[in-house]
Design a protein around this motif. Structure first.
Motif, PDB file in Angstrom:
ATOM      1  N   MET A  99       0.825  -1.188   0.000  1.00 54.51           N
ATOM      2  CA  MET A  99       0.000   0.000   0.000  1.00 54.51           C
ATOM      3  C   MET A  99       0.868   1.250   0.000  1.00 54.51           C
ATOM      4  N   PHE A 101       0.519   5.538   0.572  1.00 55.67           N
ATOM      5  CA  PHE A 101      -0.420   6.407   1.268  1.00 55.67           C
ATOM      6  C   PHE A 101      -0.422   7.807   0.686  1.00 55.67           C
ATOM      7  N   GLU A 103       0.056  10.717   2.245  1.00 51.79           N
ATOM      8  CA  GLU A 103       0.989  11.718   2.751  1.00 51.79           C
ATOM      9  C   GLU A 103       2.427  11.225   2.704  1.00 51.79           C
ATOM     10  N   THR A 106       4.714  12.373   5.742  1.00 54.20           N
ATOM     11  CA  THR A 106       4.684  11.816   7.097  1.00 54.20           C
ATOM     12  C   THR A 106       4.664  10.290   7.109  1.00 54.20           C
ATOM     13  N   SER A 107       4.660   9.688   5.934  1.00 53.55           N
ATOM     14  CA  SER A 107       4.556   8.228   5.916  1.00 53.55           C
ATOM     15  C   SER A 107       5.884   7.511   6.067  1.00 53.55           C
ATOM     16  N   LEU A 108       6.970   8.293   6.078  1.00 56.02           N
ATOM     17  CA  LEU A 108       8.276   7.673   6.280  1.00 56.02           C
ATOM     18  C   LEU A 108       8.789   8.054   7.661  1.00 56.02           C
ATOM     19  N   ASN A 109       9.441   7.110   8.291  1.00 53.24           N
ATOM     20  CA  ASN A 109       9.975   7.361   9.627  1.00 53.24           C
ATOM     21  C   ASN A 109      11.132   8.366   9.543  1.00 53.24           C
ATOM     22  N   GLN A 117      14.750   1.829   5.604  1.00 51.05           N
ATOM     23  CA  GLN A 117      13.335   1.503   5.746  1.00 51.05           C
ATOM     24  C   GLN A 117      12.848   0.554   4.660  1.00 51.05           C
ATOM     25  N   ILE A 118      13.413   0.709   3.451  1.00 52.92           N
ATOM     26  CA  ILE A 118      12.988  -0.207   2.382  1.00 52.92           C
ATOM     27  C   ILE A 118      13.668  -1.556   2.556  1.00 52.92           C
ATOM     28  N   ALA A 121      11.791  -3.729   4.735  1.00 55.00           N
ATOM     29  CA  ALA A 121      10.653  -4.404   4.110  1.00 55.00           C
ATOM     30  C   ALA A 121      11.115  -5.624   3.324  1.00 55.00           C
ATOM     31  N   MET A 169       8.204   5.760  -1.352  1.00 52.60           N
ATOM     32  CA  MET A 169       7.095   4.932  -0.872  1.00 52.60           C
ATOM     33  C   MET A 169       6.716   3.870  -1.905  1.00 52.60           C
ATOM     34  N   MET A 172       9.266   1.237  -1.884  1.00 51.66           N
ATOM     35  CA  MET A 172       9.093   0.373  -0.718  1.00 51.66           C
ATOM     36  C   MET A 172       7.961  -0.618  -0.951  1.00 51.66           C
TER      37      MET A 172
END
Lengths: 354, 318
Positions: A99, A101, A103, A106-109, A117-118, A121, A169, A172
């Motif tokens: 999925m 998103f 935003e 704000t959707s990434l830490n 972060q990827i 996953a 995103m 990811m």
């Protein structure tokens, strides 16, 4: 539509979702059903508060704690997701269903690099070393068009622009080659030029990676760009469901017609854009009849009392009395007082019929 | 980074300078005569006067101040009025004791607060959460001296598991030293842990509602990995702020706990030096505390920038 359930990538049947608050259950989604075929893009359109995002979160199993699926089924490749455990769902999420998103900001830490972060996953779902995971990230960055990917993986989210972050995103979401991508208004927060780039990118990747997409949007421009099938939602119900060509050529539901008319046109002079008056009713204050009746310019007296069934053809179902046999026999509505939101101006619109 | 360090160093000098003025002024407006304290009530006026002269107490205050600061700059804290021991060696003896107590109570506080805060935020509304909240509330409400006395009564007097008071230097026996220090560390640590639990709970709850937490779940992480890998680090900043303030306060302010458990730390030194008008010791101790506060704040800022890459250490104002 004679396909058996295995041929659908995703099949949603009679989905009813709502929230528990202080012992009573507020139902938001009311019998939502649709299918997504393999390699197809389904767009879910509607205003804010129509239950689009709730539908997508239900598929992901990411409903907020107070939310719950009361009935219905969500079949992914024939397997019902509504009764999967948390652990089983986490194997599907990010792996087979991903999925993105609304935003990207704000959707990434903010405290980890995007690469990390990827890579995370990738490492959850694939048995690879850290180094291999990072190689995969670089590969994904190239795929989604992030320049100098080898350096960019070490960036933090705040060091990237909104468009770049949305690419991150997407990278990811697609890192594990999902079969289904759910995109919840992926372009809403972006500049118009970047929006077009992101949509093109998604279309390209869809073809390359052979995946299905469920695209949530309130923008009919996005639908015309992306959609094979279109699902129009209003106040938690599916009110019209067809392929995108028929939707633009032959919109049936007054709500859909209103949405299409409110798009600014390049040709001709427009004094003022037609609008649909009012807003989506609160879940607690749903009209007892057709949920759109309070805003509908054509509503007859029965519309306020009894909810319409799905009528129309198999390829183009619509939830409106106008297309049922009884429409001619129904009593015209008089006196605009109780018709609280729509006013005389809204009556300017004529039904678009073929 | 370099400009940050330079700016901070400059600021530190300025602050310490002002602190020295304030400390010196406050100490000198204290009622009471050090000479009288030393010689006692029966001393003759002549001997008192001679001693005052000898100690430099008759010089103008400004002269006294500059003499003290001049010595300070050369690393000389002066000598105690009471027995002429070097203030620096007194401080060197007491600081490690208080530091040990502070570090131990912090270790206890963090060991309790992190799991308690995480459990109560992730299991919000459950019995776990209520228990943690109850603990936090009672912990904040219990004064450490009362808790200290209670601990002594239960674990030292009644059960006899721990020594009721006293101190063993860590250089003598590590185990003994930790053993003696445990009860006072608990008395201090419980209160701190209660405060940190509350901070962590609210901060974590806020972070758990953010979009990137949802992203974490969406990529297939389980709750544990989301909480510890993504949420905790983002929610720890306010906890660190409070901890840093408390750490600095503990270094100078564990007076009552030290008194109850008879630990010869900085707090006791401070109280004694006030009671006996031992100005050089008092001034030296307060200057150390000021320095500690400044250094801890500096370290906190560095820690911030490590934990949150959005925070940059810059020389200029934000």
């Amino acid at each position: 539509m004679k396909n058996t359930s295995e041929e659908y990538q995703l099949q949603v049947r009679g989905l009813e979702v709502g929230f528990n608050n202080k012992k009573n259950f507020t139902q938001i989604l009311n019998g939502v059903s649709f299918n997504v075929q393999k390699g197809e893009t389904l767009c879910i359109v509607g205003e804010s508060g129509c239950g689009k995002s709730l539908t997508s979160l239900s598929i992901m199993g990411l409903l907020p704690e107070s939310g719950g699926i009361r009935s219905g089924e969500i079949r992914f490749e024939g397997q019902d997701l509504t009764n999967q455990s948390m652990k089983e769902m986490s194997k599907i999420r990010g792996n087979e269903i991903s999925m993105i998103f609304q935003e990207p900001m704000t959707s990434l830490n903010p405290v980890h690099t995007v690469g990390k972060q990827i890579a995370e996953a990738v490492r959850i779902h694939r048995n690879v070393t850290k180094k291999e995971a990072y190689e995969r990230v670089v590969e994904m960055f190239e795929l989604v068009g992030i320049p100098s990917p080898r350096e960019r993986v070490h960036n933090y989210p705040h060091e990237m622009s909104g468009g770049m972050r949305q690419r991150v995103m997407i990278a990811m979401a697609l890192a594990c080659n999902p079969k289904l991508l759910i995109a919840d208004e992926p372009t809403t927060a972006l500049d118009v030029t970047i929006q077009a780039q992101i949509l093109d990118l998604l279309n390209e990747l869809k073809a390359d990676l052979d995946m299905s997409i469920v695209m949530i949007t309130h923008d009919l421009g996005v639908v015309s760009e992306m959609g094979d099938q279109v699902l129009v939602m209003y106040a938690g119900e599916v009110i019209e469901y067809t392929d995108s060509r028929s939707l633009f050529d032959n919109p049936k539901h007054p709500y859909t017609q209103g949405l299409i008319e409110s798009i600014p046109k390049l040709q001709g002079k427009t004094e003022e854009l037609p609008v649909i008056k009012g807003s989506v009713p609160n879940p607690d204050e749903m009209p007892s009849g057709c949920r759109f009746s309070t805003r509908c310019a054509f509503a007859k007296q029965e519309c306020f009392v009894q909810s319409p069934e799905e009528v129309g053809t198999e390829d183009h179902p619509v939830r409106c009395w106008m297309y049922s046999g009884e429409w001619q026999k129904m009593t015209p509505f008089e006196g605009g007082e109780s018709n609280d939101n729509s006013s005389s101006e809204a009556v300017d619109r004529q039904p678009i019929r073929d | 980074m370099l400009s940050f360090l330079l700016r901070r160093a400059g600021l530190m000098i300025v602050i310490l300078f002002f602190v020295s003025i304030i400390v010196f002024s406050l100490v000198n407006v204290l009622p009471g005569d050090p000479a009288l304290m030393i010689l006692g009530q029966e001393a003759t006026d002549e001997s008192l006067e001679a001693l005052r002269e000898d100690m430099g107490l008759n010089d103008p205050l400004v002269m006294q101040y500059f003499a003290w600061v001049g010595d300070l700059l050369q690393g000389d804290f002066g000598q105690s009025f009471r027995d002429n021991t070097e203030v620096s060696s007194l401080l060197a003896e007491k600081i490690p004791i208080t530091l040990q107590l502070t570090v131990m109570s912090f270790a206890i506080a963090v060991l309790i607060a992190i799991p308690a805060g995480v459990i109560s935020a992730t299991r919000k509304g459950t019995l776990w959460d209520s228990s943690a909240t109850l603990f936090a509330l009672s912990g904040v409400s219990l004064p450490p001296f009362w808790l200290g006395i209670l601990l002594i009564f239960i674990f030292a007097v009644t059960l006899g598991w721990f020594p009721p008071s006293g101190y063993v230097p860590i250089t003598e026996s590590v185990a003994q030293s930790l053993w003696y220090m445990l009860l006072p560390a608990v008395a201090l640590g419980v209160r701190l842990s209660a405060e940190l639990t509350r901070m962590l709970r609210s901060s974590l709850l806020e972070v758990l509602g953010s979009d990137y937490i949802r992203t974490g779940y969406a990529k297939g992480l389980l709750e544990r990995a989301v909480v510890y890998g993504h949420a905790l680090r983002n929610s720890i900043l306010p906890v660190i702020t409070v901890s840093a303030l408390q750490f600095a306060a503990f270094l100078g302010g564990t007076v009552i706990t030290e008194e109850i458990f008879n630990i010869p730390g900085l707090g006791q030194l401070l109280v004694t030096s006030i009671q006996t008008r031992d100005f050089p010791v008092l001034q030296g101790a307060v200057m150390f505390m000021a320095l500690a506060v400044i250094l801890i704040n500096f370290l906190t800022d560095v820690l911030y920038s490590i934990l949150d890459p959005r925070i940059k250490l810059t020389g200029g104002s934000q």
